[in-house]
Enzyme design. Structure first.
Site, PDB file in Angstrom:
ATOM      1  CG  ASP A  31      -1.710   1.233   1.406  1.00  0.00           C
ATOM      2  OD1 ASP A  31      -2.256   1.711   0.392  1.00  0.00           O
ATOM      3  OD2 ASP A  31      -1.800   1.748   2.539  1.00  0.00           O
ATOM      4  CG  ASP A  33      -1.086   8.379   2.410  1.00  0.00           C
ATOM      5  OD1 ASP A  33      -0.041   8.976   2.081  1.00  0.00           O
ATOM      6  OD2 ASP A  33      -1.943   8.875   3.145  1.00  0.00           O
TER       7      ASP A  33
END
Lengths: 311, 311
Positions: A31, A33
């Site tokens: 992922d 952020d």
């Protein structure tokens, strides 16, 4: 994998345990952020980790529910934050995957009515998926008489700061045709902004459309499996040889569990170790899929793992 | 009540059965749309029915989830459609009741941030509840810097054709303060428009705010009980002596059941006798509250009931 406890253990690992885990995998999905950056601030060591994994022969992918940027803009951001070896093809955003779904899975014969920002529109254009072009300068009429395009065969809802009542009403009118597809880029309900403010996410706009249309959207982003299927089909990935690394238990870790991947929580983002243990200790069987297999403080711990081995 | 079958019977009645039922009640509550009018078309005989019931000494009330008009505007509509004896005090809209709730129940010390149309704004002003005044001509800034009023202590969401992303974002920011109340005028998900179109209802806008704020709204309109409590407190009504007449099983009939009223479905609106029997035959206990006690073709059947008695 001797030395590692069984899966869904929420097991905090470091050093040689990380190395052992990574040695057992061919693919690492990050992922973005909260994992490799926070907004415009890179997580210290993240660029080195990506380079290191690639040197070890791993395939590395970046998988984000954020639909506001086209892939090309992510490449620019990676470079700006010090990454030297991230290719556009390795980046899978919910906007890119929504366009891929409409083109390759739905094989859409018709136009898409888009609630969404430029990231979504650009990916659809890039994929050759026709969208309803609206003259944003012209009055679109009242709710009684705005024009509807008879060629619309899908509605796609994503983050849109220009969302308004007429867009909502139009989407609902298109969705009265039960053959019109209904997609949402991602389920994120809100996002934090600086100064303690929040901004509504795609999931919030989708909830409005779902309620008014009495329909449920097919959600492309995590935790649904489509984004992994999208990567897997392009790069021939085996779930058993893939590790998902994320910072949100309810999104990233659930996504990994849904797709049959081993999962790793990193503590540089939203979720905490206490929350992970809370889910592990919960009696609710549905919450078990929020429990990561492994936990690290930061992905920068990967560097130490390889140094120890070589040291 | 000899001659009438037991409650929740979905019993189709006419003539003397209607008369017997009405004789046992002091108060009759009518939903508006689908019961006494459909849009701008009056249900034939409805004005005579209202006059007849009042001549019989009944208290008559009109109770609508529609929040777009202030009460005074309803009086004008009643007169336009041929009603001669409806007073403003007998009309309870979700807009009026929302204002009454904020003033009398919540005893709000602060301002309300309103997502809603003029019907809502006017009722709040009439009730003396302070609202955030926004200069609609001035730019309100981006989602990062729009002004927030520190005196806001409640958010009220109703039908609003000027709903947009900034309003949604502001509502969510206010609701981050857990002491800020969160109300919705009504739960209606959508409304039919002419030409087969639909328009999103308050419930749709509320769903967006609920999702983005991770909170649940207190809903004022039917089927929640507050509107009956509002009438009951002003006119000292006994639920056992009150009859609710409506055209929507999931709203009006459920509202009556929730408030302990006898309920009557009229077939001049949305729901059908088949749907009512479907709920009656359902195994789902929650659907039993959608089953009306009584059913009439139209409230105009009330006229015949009194004529038969007198003939």
């Amino acid at each position: 994998m001797a030395g590692l406890v069984s899966s869904r253990g929420c097991h905090k690992i470091r050093g040689s345990q990380i190395r052992e885990l990574l040695d057992s995998k061919l693919n690492v999905l990050f992922d973005c952020d909260g994992v490799i950056w926070n907004g415009e601030t890179v997580v210290a060591g993240a660029p080195e980790v990506v380079t290191l994994l690639k040197q070890q022969g791993k395939k590395v992918f970046f998988i984000t529910n954020n639909c506001t940027r086209p892939r090309a803009s992510y490449v620019t951001k990676f470079i700006r934050l010090g990454f030297t070896d991230v290719a556009e093809e390795e980046i899978f955003s919910s906007a890119y995957c929504s366009a891929a779904y409409l083109r390759d899975v739905a094989k859409l014969q018709g136009k898409v009515y888009v609630i969404g920002c430029q990231g979504v529109v650009k990916e659809l254009r890039e994929a050759g998926v026709p969208i309803v072009e609206e003259d944003t300068n012209a009055p679109t009429g009242t709710i009684y008489d705005y024009p509807l395009d008879p060629e619309v065969k899908a509605v796609l809802v994503g983050y849109d700061e220009k969302f308004d009542f007429i867009k909502l009403a139009k989407a609902c009118c298109y969705l009265q045709n039960t053959e019109c597809l209904f997609l949402a880029t991602d389920p994120d309900p809100w996002h934090p902004l600086r100064g303690g403010r929040i901004t509504p996410g795609s999931g919030s706009l989708t909830a409005a459309v779902e309620t008014a249309s009495s329909r449920k959207a097919t959600v492309i982003g995590k935790p649904s499996c489509f984004m992994f299927e999208c990567i897997a089909s392009q790069f021939n990935l085996d779930p058993g040889q893939s590790l998902m690394v994320g910072d949100r238990l309810e999104t990233d870790i659930l996504f990994g569990a849904n797709c049959g991947l081993d999962t790793m929580l990193t503590l540089t983002g939203v979720s905490t170790l206490e929350e992970a243990h809370g889910y592990k200790d919960s009696d609710d069987p549905e919450r078990k899929d929020f429990v990561p297999d492994y936990v690290v403080e930061t992905i920068a711990d990967f560097i130490e793992a390889y140094e120890e081995e070589e040291g």
